[in-house]
Design a protein around this motif. Structure first.
Motif, PDB file in Angstrom:
ATOM      1  N   HIS A 192     -14.332  41.109   9.784  1.00 15.62           N
ATOM      2  CA  HIS A 192     -14.872  41.601  10.843  1.00 15.62           C
ATOM      3  C   HIS A 192     -14.228  41.410  12.187  1.00 15.62           C
ATOM      4  O   HIS A 192     -14.339  42.050  13.205  1.00 15.62           O
ATOM      5  CB  HIS A 192     -16.546  41.121  10.804  1.00 15.62           C
ATOM      6  N   ALA A 193     -13.896  39.988  12.219  1.00 17.18           N
ATOM      7  CA  ALA A 193     -13.184  39.497  13.378  1.00 17.18           C
ATOM      8  C   ALA A 193     -11.995  40.574  13.714  1.00 17.18           C
ATOM      9  O   ALA A 193     -11.674  40.781  15.073  1.00 17.18           O
ATOM     10  CB  ALA A 193     -12.619  38.045  13.231  1.00 17.18           C
ATOM     11  N   TYR A 194     -11.072  40.945  12.696  1.00 19.72           N
ATOM     12  CA  TYR A 194      -9.909  41.568  12.985  1.00 19.72           C
ATOM     13  C   TYR A 194     -10.313  43.025  13.467  1.00 19.72           C
ATOM     14  O   TYR A 194      -9.273  43.928  13.800  1.00 19.72           O
ATOM     15  CB  TYR A 194      -8.924  41.587  11.815  1.00 19.72           C
ATOM     16  N   ARG A 195     -11.528  43.395  13.242  1.00 24.71           N
ATOM     17  CA  ARG A 195     -11.794  44.949  13.479  1.00 24.71           C
ATOM     18  C   ARG A 195     -12.369  44.945  15.186  1.00 24.71           C
ATOM     19  O   ARG A 195     -12.696  45.914  15.536  1.00 24.71           O
ATOM     20  CB  ARG A 195     -12.888  45.436  12.879  1.00 24.71           C
ATOM     21  N   ARG A 196     -12.648  43.596  15.874  1.00 30.12           N
ATOM     22  CA  ARG A 196     -12.886  43.540  17.115  1.00 30.12           C
ATOM     23  C   ARG A 196     -11.871  44.222  17.916  1.00 30.12           C
ATOM     24  O   ARG A 196     -10.678  44.373  17.683  1.00 30.12           O
ATOM     25  CB  ARG A 196     -12.941  41.905  17.365  1.00 30.12           C
ATOM     26  N   PRO A 197     -12.130  44.576  19.130  1.00 32.47           N
ATOM     27  CA  PRO A 197     -11.295  45.329  20.216  1.00 32.47           C
ATOM     28  C   PRO A 197     -10.409  44.535  20.683  1.00 32.47           C
ATOM     29  O   PRO A 197      -9.192  44.799  21.188  1.00 32.47           O
ATOM     30  CB  PRO A 197     -12.341  45.940  21.181  1.00 32.47           C
ATOM     31  N   GLU A 198     -10.670  43.068  20.458  1.00 31.47           N
ATOM     32  CA  GLU A 198      -9.505  42.213  21.681  1.00 31.47           C
ATOM     33  C   GLU A 198      -8.182  42.287  20.754  1.00 31.47           C
ATOM     34  O   GLU A 198      -7.408  42.101  21.309  1.00 31.47           O
ATOM     35  CB  GLU A 198     -10.231  40.804  21.204  1.00 31.47           C
ATOM     36  N   PHE A 199      -8.308  42.641  19.527  1.00 32.47           N
ATOM     37  CA  PHE A 199      -6.897  42.773  18.842  1.00 32.47           C
ATOM     38  C   PHE A 199      -6.095  44.199  19.231  1.00 32.47           C
ATOM     39  O   PHE A 199      -4.852  44.330  18.885  1.00 32.47           O
ATOM     40  CB  PHE A 199      -6.970  42.497  17.123  1.00 32.47           C
ATOM     41  N   ARG A 200      -6.607  44.914  20.190  1.00 32.19           N
ATOM     42  CA  ARG A 200      -6.048  46.144  20.421  1.00 32.19           C
ATOM     43  C   ARG A 200      -5.918  46.070  22.031  1.00 32.19           C
ATOM     44  O   ARG A 200      -4.738  46.654  22.279  1.00 32.19           O
ATOM     45  CB  ARG A 200      -7.093  47.227  19.883  1.00 32.19           C
ATOM     46  N   ASN A 201      -6.971  45.576  22.661  1.00 31.80           N
ATOM     47  CA  ASN A 201      -6.585  45.643  24.018  1.00 31.80           C
ATOM     48  C   ASN A 201      -6.404  44.423  24.928  1.00 31.80           C
ATOM     49  O   ASN A 201      -6.435  44.360  26.044  1.00 31.80           O
ATOM     50  CB  ASN A 201      -8.002  46.221  24.688  1.00 31.80           C
ATOM     51  N   ARG A 202      -6.011  43.471  24.190  1.00 33.56           N
ATOM     52  CA  ARG A 202      -5.698  41.940  24.985  1.00 33.56           C
ATOM     53  C   ARG A 202      -4.192  41.672  24.422  1.00 33.56           C
ATOM     54  O   ARG A 202      -3.853  42.273  23.450  1.00 33.56           O
ATOM     55  CB  ARG A 202      -6.444  40.732  24.396  1.00 33.56           C
ATOM     56  N   ARG A 203      -3.303  41.252  25.223  1.00 34.18           N
ATOM     57  CA  ARG A 203      -1.962  40.836  25.158  1.00 34.18           C
ATOM     58  C   ARG A 203      -1.811  39.729  24.085  1.00 34.18           C
ATOM     59  O   ARG A 203      -0.759  39.616  23.472  1.00 34.18           O
ATOM     60  CB  ARG A 203      -1.106  40.799  26.461  1.00 34.18           C
ATOM     61  N   TYR A 204      -2.533  38.728  24.359  1.00 39.51           N
ATOM     62  CA  TYR A 204      -2.479  37.484  23.587  1.00 39.51           C
ATOM     63  C   TYR A 204      -4.039  37.253  23.099  1.00 39.51           C
ATOM     64  O   TYR A 204      -5.082  37.302  23.457  1.00 39.51           O
ATOM     65  CB  TYR A 204      -2.286  36.494  24.642  1.00 39.51           C
ATOM     66  N   ALA A 205      -4.102  36.978  21.676  1.00 40.39           N
ATOM     67  CA  ALA A 205      -5.376  36.357  21.173  1.00 40.39           C
ATOM     68  C   ALA A 205      -4.666  35.399  19.867  1.00 40.39           C
ATOM     69  O   ALA A 205      -4.075  35.348  19.253  1.00 40.39           O
ATOM     70  CB  ALA A 205      -5.952  37.492  20.307  1.00 40.39           C
ATOM     71  N   ALA A 206      -5.634  33.984  20.119  1.00 38.68           N
ATOM     72  CA  ALA A 206      -5.597  33.119  19.169  1.00 38.68           C
ATOM     73  C   ALA A 206      -6.847  32.425  18.823  1.00 38.68           C
ATOM     74  O   ALA A 206      -7.562  32.285  19.472  1.00 38.68           O
ATOM     75  CB  ALA A 206      -4.806  32.143  19.733  1.00 38.68           C
ATOM     76  N   PHE A 207      -6.837  32.426  17.442  1.00 34.03           N
ATOM     77  CA  PHE A 207      -8.135  31.740  17.039  1.00 34.03           C
ATOM     78  C   PHE A 207      -7.952  29.985  16.948  1.00 34.03           C
ATOM     79  O   PHE A 207      -6.862  29.599  16.787  1.00 34.03           O
ATOM     80  CB  PHE A 207      -8.224  31.895  15.360  1.00 34.03           C
ATOM     81  N   HIS A 208      -8.846  29.389  17.416  1.00 34.78           N
ATOM     82  CA  HIS A 208      -9.120  27.844  17.572  1.00 34.78           C
ATOM     83  C   HIS A 208     -10.118  27.618  16.509  1.00 34.78           C
ATOM     84  O   HIS A 208     -11.183  28.001  16.541  1.00 34.78           O
ATOM     85  CB  HIS A 208      -9.507  27.444  18.803  1.00 34.78           C
ATOM     86  N   THR A 209      -9.769  26.500  15.731  1.00 35.42           N
ATOM     87  CA  THR A 209     -10.589  26.041  14.812  1.00 35.42           C
ATOM     88  C   THR A 209     -10.621  24.435  14.730  1.00 35.42           C
ATOM     89  O   THR A 209      -9.683  23.841  14.236  1.00 35.42           O
ATOM     90  CB  THR A 209     -10.107  26.491  13.380  1.00 35.42           C
ATOM     91  N   GLY A 210     -11.500  24.019  15.412  1.00 30.37           N
ATOM     92  CA  GLY A 210     -11.596  22.494  15.589  1.00 30.37           C
ATOM     93  C   GLY A 210     -10.502  21.925  16.663  1.00 30.37           C
ATOM     94  O   GLY A 210      -9.782  22.597  17.013  1.00 30.37           O
ATOM     95  N   PRO A 211     -10.179  20.539  16.464  1.00 35.89           N
ATOM     96  CA  PRO A 211      -9.164  20.066  17.201  1.00 35.89           C
ATOM     97  C   PRO A 211      -7.981  20.105  16.630  1.00 35.89           C
ATOM     98  O   PRO A 211      -7.931  20.363  15.465  1.00 35.89           O
ATOM     99  CB  PRO A 211      -9.781  18.535  17.688  1.00 35.89           C
ATOM    100  N   SER A 212      -6.884  19.843  17.350  1.00 41.05           N
ATOM    101  CA  SER A 212      -5.569  19.829  16.771  1.00 41.05           C
ATOM    102  C   SER A 212      -5.731  18.458  16.044  1.00 41.05           C
ATOM    103  O   SER A 212      -6.199  17.422  16.482  1.00 41.05           O
ATOM    104  CB  SER A 212      -4.762  19.527  18.115  1.00 41.05           C
ATOM    105  N   ALA A 213      -4.847  18.708  14.768  1.00 41.90           N
ATOM    106  CA  ALA A 213      -5.046  17.379  13.939  1.00 41.90           C
ATOM    107  C   ALA A 213      -3.538  17.678  12.996  1.00 41.90           C
ATOM    108  O   ALA A 213      -3.165  18.759  12.645  1.00 41.90           O
ATOM    109  CB  ALA A 213      -6.228  17.424  12.861  1.00 41.90           C
ATOM    110  N   THR A 214      -3.138  16.541  12.687  1.00 45.49           N
ATOM    111  CA  THR A 214      -2.059  16.256  11.770  1.00 45.49           C
ATOM    112  C   THR A 214      -2.405  14.775  11.039  1.00 45.49           C
ATOM    113  O   THR A 214      -2.824  14.077  11.691  1.00 45.49           O
ATOM    114  CB  THR A 214      -0.709  16.234  12.845  1.00 45.49           C
ATOM    115  N   ALA A 215      -1.691  14.803   9.878  1.00 38.92           N
ATOM    116  CA  ALA A 215      -1.582  13.489   8.974  1.00 38.92           C
ATOM    117  C   ALA A 215      -0.119  13.170   8.555  1.00 38.92           C
ATOM    118  O   ALA A 215       0.510  14.270   8.199  1.00 38.92           O
ATOM    119  CB  ALA A 215      -2.482  13.749   8.136  1.00 38.92           C
TER     120      ALA A 215
END
Length: 200
Positions: free
Chosen positions: A150-173
């Protein structure tokens, strides 16, 4: 004409002229959760994010104000919360390197993954979502979708120049399994569900 356009035109002229319908892709939403907000909260917390419970009454942004109360540098893209680093005056990304808290409103959220989507319209300066120590995002509960299909059907992927999903904090191990937050991005991601304010 640039070499890029030459290459693209050559590809267009030489591609096979076949009409093949795209396959039907299901939305995988046959069994939606009883509450998208509750599902989002669970997924967000599972991914290390912090869910800010909205107050029952009074100042809807009180949880945000409490988090930033002792911060030295706050950069807000919201008219409802004033920071002391004006995003409109930022000329280079380096000017955001000392930001303690960045406050933004997400375009929407995804219940399945606990993700929020941030675009250039939400951030004003894209780097603020990565250089700040902590990121606080507001999301309208009506703007939570069930899953990424459903997310990829949102208009943001057509009418915005930049779009990024953020899921939680930055993490590395490392190889021994020591988990570090904030090595390549924000140390914490907090989300407050609050409807769009009138006049926005």
């Amino acid at each position: 004409m640039s070499s890029r356009e030459d290459i693209l035109n050559s590809i267009r002229l030489n591609r096979p002229q076949l009409e093949r319908p795209l396959p039907a892709v299901p939305l995988f939403d046959d069994t939606p959760p009883p509450s998208l907000l509750a599902a989002f909260k669970e997924s967000l917390e599972r991914m290390g994010g912090l869910y800010l419970d909205p107050p029952a009454s009074g100042d809807a942004l009180a949880p945000v104000r409490a988090k930033i109360a002792n911060a030295k540098v706050v950069c807000s893209t919201l008219p409802e919360i004033a920071g002391n680093r004006n995003i409109a005056e930022v000329q280079t990304s380096q000017e955001l390197a000392d930001v303690d808290f960045a406050i933004v409103r997400a375009s929407f959220a995804v219940a399945e993954t606990g993700s929020i989507l941030l675009s250039e319209a939400d951030l004003r300066v894209n780097a603020v979502a990565y250089l700040a120590q902590h990121l606080i995002a507001l999301v309208d509960p009506d703007d939570i979708v069930i899953n990424l299909h459903h997310a990829y059907r949102r208009p943001e992927f057509r009418n915005r120049r930049y779009a990024a999903f953020h899921t939680g904090p930055s993490a590395t191990a490392d190889i021994e399994g020591v988990l570090i937050h904030g090595a390549q991005g924000v140390r914490s991601l907090s989300v407050l569900p609050v409807p769009h304010f009138t006049g926005r």
